[in-house]
Write an enzyme that holds these catalytic residues in place. Structure first.
Site, short mmCIF file in Angstrom:
data_model
loop_
_atom_site.label_atom_id
_atom_site.label_comp_id
_atom_site.label_asym_id
_atom_site.label_seq_id
_atom_site.Cartn_x
_atom_site.Cartn_y
_atom_site.Cartn_z
N LYS A 131 0.82 -1.28 0.12
CA LYS A 131 -0.05 0.02 0.09
C LYS A 131 1.07 1.31 0.04
O LYS A 131 1.88 1.13 0.67
CB LYS A 131 -0.83 0.07 1.03
CG LYS A 131 -1.87 1.04 1.36
CD LYS A 131 -2.90 0.88 2.75
CE LYS A 131 -3.83 1.98 2.60
NZ LYS A 131 -4.61 1.67 4.15
N LEU A 189 -6.97 8.54 3.27
CA LEU A 189 -6.74 7.16 3.75
C LEU A 189 -8.18 6.77 4.67
O LEU A 189 -8.32 5.80 4.95
CB LEU A 189 -5.54 6.82 4.94
CG LEU A 189 -4.43 7.12 4.21
CD1 LEU A 189 -3.21 6.49 5.31
CD2 LEU A 189 -4.08 6.12 3.00
N SER A 215 -9.26 1.64 3.00
CA SER A 215 -8.57 2.33 2.27
C SER A 215 -7.19 1.78 1.38
O SER A 215 -6.59 2.21 0.55
CB SER A 215 -7.72 3.46 2.94
OG SER A 215 -6.77 2.90 3.83
N ILE A 236 -7.56 1.32 10.13
CA ILE A 236 -7.74 1.98 11.23
C ILE A 236 -9.45 1.97 11.39
O ILE A 236 -9.67 2.13 12.88
CB ILE A 236 -7.18 3.43 11.19
CG1 ILE A 236 -7.41 4.15 12.41
CG2 ILE A 236 -8.18 4.23 10.21
CD1 ILE A 236 -6.74 5.35 12.58
N GLY A 237 -10.23 1.65 10.36
CA GLY A 237 -11.66 1.58 10.58
C GLY A 237 -12.21 0.37 9.78
O GLY A 237 -13.33 0.39 9.43
N GLY A 238 -11.06 -0.34 9.20
CA GLY A 238 -11.60 -1.47 8.18
C GLY A 238 -10.95 -1.59 7.03
O GLY A 238 -11.16 -2.26 6.12
N SER A 239 -9.62 -0.74 6.70
CA SER A 239 -9.26 -0.57 5.72
C SER A 239 -8.33 -1.93 5.02
O SER A 239 -8.05 -1.58 4.25
CB SER A 239 -8.13 0.49 5.65
OG SER A 239 -8.82 1.71 5.75
#
Length: 562
Positions: A131, A189, A215, A236-239
């Site tokens: 990434k 992101l 992201s 950080i939230g599902g990336s």
């Protein structure tokens, strides 16, 4: 340097394409209407028989062959570079292309093998995609920001431009991996879709009506079309989980401090309430295990101050594999699973509900217990978690856009309206409340041993990654199914389950949405548009249970026939 952000973006976009050899260019790119699914036979038609064989082999088998000298590292690298080049033209999934450096690196590996008769490490000759948060020597990192082009994270004169490398990059090189490209991200992101003003929108290779996720969307798209055997994203939230799910891949979101993040670019760096973590995505579970074990063998805790001194724990994996061994006469113990059919905030669409039924029925047919998961409210957890992304009122993100004057795209434009920064006291209050919520959830999980017929606490929780199999462009409207895991810092592994069937996964015309957000998600599902898309779920375990969760996920994948 060009005057306008549009010119700078165009120059960068053209530079990426220019790095692709002319003989690898697709002359007539098909429209979405002409070719919805560009995986499988379609992309294979541009490759030689040997290239297809190499690129459709998983990471474990690749290193088996390179470690024995059956495949040269160079031929493997060339095959994946070719397929990645095709992938970018079809999907907009690459930010950086450094094929020549990869081939030179692969040749060096082959020379070492020829001289010593052995591989350089457990990842000898394995192409690994990254990434575009990883810093790689002689390669730019833009993270999708026009203002970062030609700089080090938006700054000039640091001496780090194209010289600095992230800790995990150093470790991958020492393990024998071949690095060859960096993949697309949404600028900031902070989106479940991948888009930026440099390369545009990253599409889903299985169904180009849909997003590849975010992201780590470039990773999801590239690996989904088999332009990479395995790659690393962040979450950080599902990336990690979102692009893994949307592209029919396995992906792991480890707990914080398990794998090294040192030296990577990031958004809102210094926000430590909920930390971003790094983890791999791949078509097979064994590929994830291979990469995690390899990285941990490098003792990353000696080089990253936030990594726990926690080597790979075979005993945690054996605990599960022993229980699940049908040939062991002493086995017979079963696992206990919790299931989240809905979080009571947004109801999953028909394909997700069917996938849950498939997994639950498959596990029960093997004698495992599945119970309804009734934890403390996820709404309270999410309310606190979403505050962490607003602590600085978008100052970091706004500053990155101001460097070039480029606009925020609609998926992240809400950050532009934030005005009030949180005070230290307000941040402390969020941290205290999250700690309390973690404690409540921990005790609920402990209590499940009393409710279970197995006498065990729930081993893993089955749940959606998102309300839909994948979002349609500009329609990602709910992050609650992934963010609760980040807030509690649990380990989660995505497992592919099935594909959308428009004849089965019909719209429930009698459904009454709970509110406007639920209505938005409900109305975005269309069986005709979604037909053939991947459908995946996540398995959530407790904190720092990576070995256990990988073993459970591998088993679940097998019982559902993946």
């Amino acid at each position: 340097m060009a005057d306008s952000w549009q010119d700078r973006a165009k120059q960068k976009r053209e530079a990426i394409l220019a790095a692709i050899p002319l003989e690898w260019r697709i002359k007539d790119l098909p429209s979405v209407e002409e070719k919805r699914d560009v995986t499988g036979d379609y992309i294979s038609g541009f490759l030689s028989e040997k290239e297809v064989a190499i690129t459709e082999t998983d990471a474990e088998k690749i290193v088996e062959k390179t470690a024995k000298g059956e495949w040269k590292a160079e031929e493997v690298a060339r095959a994946f570079c070719h397929r990645a080049a095709l992938a970018h033209q079809l999907l907009n999934c690459l930010h950086e292309v450094f094929f020549d450096a990869a081939i030179e690196s692969a040749r060096a590996l082959d020379a070492y093998f020829a001289e010593h008769g052995r591989p350089t490490g457990p990842l000898h000759g394995l192409p690994v995609s990254l990434k575009d948060q990883f810093h790689v020597k002689d390669v730019e990192t833009t993270m999708g920001y026009v203002g970062w082009i030609g700089t080090f994270e938006g700054k000039t004169g640091t001496g780090k431009e194209k010289v600095h490398e992230s800790e995990m990059v150093r470790e991958l090189r020492s393990l024998g991996a071949v690095l060859y490209c960096k993949t697309s991200v949404p600028h900031t992101l902070m989106s479940g879709e991948t888009m930026n003003n440099i390369i545009g929108y990253t599409f889903n290779p299985k169904n180009r009506n849909l997003t590849a996720g975010g992201s780590s969307g470039g990773e999801g798209a590239l690996i989904g079309i088999r332009g990479s055997p395995v790659g690393f994203g962040t979450d950080i939230g599902g990336s990690i989980r979102i692009p893994a799910a949307f592209n029919g891949l396995y992906g792991i979101r480890p707990s914080t401090g398990r794998l090294p993040y040192e030296g990577m670019a990031n958004s809102m760096d210094g926000q430590n309430t909920i930390l971003s973590v790094v983890g791999p995505l791949a078509p097979t579970l064994g590929s994830l295990r291979l990469l995690v074990k390899a990285i941990l063998s490098q003792q990353p805790w000696l080089h990253d101050p936030l990594v726990h001194e926690m080597p790979w724990r075979d005993s945690h994996e054996r605990e599960i594999t022993t229980l699940l061994n049908p040939e062991d006469p002493n086995s017979g113990a079963k696992l206990c699973f919790g299931v989240i059919a809905t979080d009571g905030i947004v109801t999953p669409t028909p394909p997700i509900r069917r996938a849950i039924d498939i997994v639950v029925n498959a596990l029960r047919s093997q004698g495992h217990e599945v119970v309804e998961w009734q934890p403390p409210s996820h709404r309270d957890i999410l309310d606190q978690a979403f505050k962490t992304w607003e602590f600085d009122a978008g100052t970091d993100l706004k500053g990155a856009f101001a460097l070039s004057g480029e606009p925020m795209l609609p998926q992240v434009s809400s950050f532009s309206t934030l005005e009030k920064q949180y005070s230290a006291a307000e941040i402390v209050a969020v941290n205290v409340r999250l700690r309390e919520l973690k404690k409540h959830y921990m005790e609920y999980w402990n209590s499940t041993a009393k409710l279970s017929k197995t006498g065990r606490c729930v081993d893993a929780v089955i749940g959606p990654v998102a309300p839909w199999p994948a979002a349609r462009p500009e329609k990602y409207a709910y992050y609650g199914y992934t963010t609760w895991v980040n807030a509690l810092d649990y380990t989660s592994v995505v497992v592919p389950v099935t594909e959308v069937d428009k004849k089965i996964d019909v719209v429930d015309k009698d459904y009454q949405p709970m509110d406007e957000r639920d209505r938005t998600c409900f109305e975005s599902y269309d069986p005709e548009i979604y037909d053939g898309a991947h459908v995946s779920l996540q398995l959530v375990g407790r904190r720092l249970q990576e070995e256990k969760m990988l073993a459970i996920a591998e088993y679940v994948g097998k019982v559902v026939g993946r």
